[in-house]
Write an enzyme that holds these catalytic residues in place. Sequence first.
Site, PDB file in Angstrom:
ATOM      1  N   HIS A 136       5.476   0.441  -6.009  1.00  0.00           N
ATOM      2  CA  HIS A 136       4.500   0.781  -4.964  1.00  0.00           C
ATOM      3  C   HIS A 136       3.560   1.828  -5.551  1.00  0.00           C
ATOM      4  O   HIS A 136       3.998   2.770  -6.213  1.00  0.00           O
ATOM      5  CB  HIS A 136       5.233   1.321  -3.739  1.00  0.00           C
ATOM      6  CG  HIS A 136       4.310   1.925  -2.729  1.00  0.00           C
ATOM      7  ND1 HIS A 136       3.183   1.270  -2.288  1.00  0.00           N
ATOM      8  CD2 HIS A 136       4.324   3.127  -2.095  1.00  0.00           C
ATOM      9  CE1 HIS A 136       2.551   2.045  -1.425  1.00  0.00           C
ATOM     10  NE2 HIS A 136       3.220   3.180  -1.291  1.00  0.00           N
ATOM     11  N   CYS A 161       5.037   1.091   3.680  1.00  0.00           N
ATOM     12  CA  CYS A 161       4.766   0.848   2.250  1.00  0.00           C
ATOM     13  C   CYS A 161       5.857   0.017   1.577  1.00  0.00           C
ATOM     14  O   CYS A 161       5.635  -0.526   0.489  1.00  0.00           O
ATOM     15  CB  CYS A 161       4.583   2.165   1.512  1.00  0.00           C
ATOM     16  SG  CYS A 161       3.230   3.136   2.168  1.00  0.00           S
ATOM     17  N   ASN A 193      -3.571   3.995  -2.582  1.00  0.00           N
ATOM     18  CA  ASN A 193      -2.346   3.535  -1.933  1.00  0.00           C
ATOM     19  C   ASN A 193      -2.724   2.535  -0.841  1.00  0.00           C
ATOM     20  O   ASN A 193      -3.329   2.908   0.160  1.00  0.00           O
ATOM     21  CB  ASN A 193      -1.616   4.753  -1.349  1.00  0.00           C
ATOM     22  CG  ASN A 193      -0.288   4.393  -0.696  1.00  0.00           C
ATOM     23  OD1 ASN A 193      -0.004   3.227  -0.434  1.00  0.00           O
ATOM     24  ND2 ASN A 193       0.509   5.408  -0.423  1.00  0.00           N
TER      25      ASN A 193
END
Length: 326
Positions: free
Chosen positions: A253, A116, A283
Amino acid sequence: MNPVTRAVPCGIGHYLPERVVENAEFEASLDTSDEWIRTRTGIERRHFAAPSETTTDLALAAARRALEDGGFGPDDIDAIVLATSTPTSTFPSTATQVQAGLGMRRGFAFDVQAVCAGFIFGMASAHAMIVSGQARRVMVIGAETFSRILDWSDRATCVLFGDGAGALILEAQEGTGGPEDRGILGIDLHSDGTYRGLLYVDGGVSSTQTAGFLRMQGPELFKHAVVKLAETADAALARAGLESGAVDWVVPHQANLRIIRSTAQKLGVPMERVVVTVQDHGNTSAASIPLAMSVARADGRIRKGQLVLAEGIGGGLAWGAVALRW
Ligand code: UT7
């Protein structure tokens, strides 16, 4: 001050697969609810790639839009750095497949893997190549098909992730060396492999010869995320010679709205100056930051001359932040 080379944003684009999956769809197969997902994560829907759509396809679509936004052709780009944990193939890199898809016959392309935080590490890599003179114009892509590594029986993870891609073009331009310059002004990177167990995939080419499924210790990761993201964001700003009061937009993020809120609070930045897309994208790992940047650029929020602070954390653990002036 002496002139310095800066890596300046000059084109951005994103792509989301057509299929939108609302939280309520999971209620048919799992002991979950739209209410739980919404209140615990902020996620309302996510996009999933069609069975025939690969990470290369998503990345290519985003790359074409970034080129169009910047007014460039494929041969105006010297290098492609593509961040992904869900590559189309074990090899060659997804980046070289995007290069071929664009019809780009010069320069070079490679993948980076920092889960990520991949787009942050990708920007850092592009920045290093630009300031060292190795490349003048670099396209950084974050692209993922996380739907391919989800365990559909694990309600604690499969409702959280989505697919998508974003691409940002960075170009060498001369600056004064001060914090008023356009371009990347400060970078902070970290990893600590001893935290592997918090977020990993239980397979791999060399271990099981399968892609494996994503496993996560959510609550433990949550605690690390808030502390580490605020620290790294502050450090990137300090390297730029700036403080959080100067930030026009935080582009975090997009894992969990509660993490985004707590981090913003620790940084002392009000939520009106935070770009939030988690409700629509879920996500998307390495794609989440460039997706959010591209959405905020397209709707007129991020404007030329504004200070943008991007921060991310994920499997590794790997985390970091980039402060840049658009
Ligand atoms: O992208 C990389 C970075 N990722 C992150 O930073 C993610 C960090 N972690 C998180 O975002 C959160 O920890 C989660 C969203 C993953 C989980 O939220 P939480 O508030 O920490 O929930 P929890 O795991 O502590 O679970 C609370 C309860 C549990 O039930 P009991 O034990 O209290 O009876 C879970 O079994 O919620 C249950 N639960 C669910 N219930 C309905 C877990 N998942 C679900 C679900 N639907 N999908």
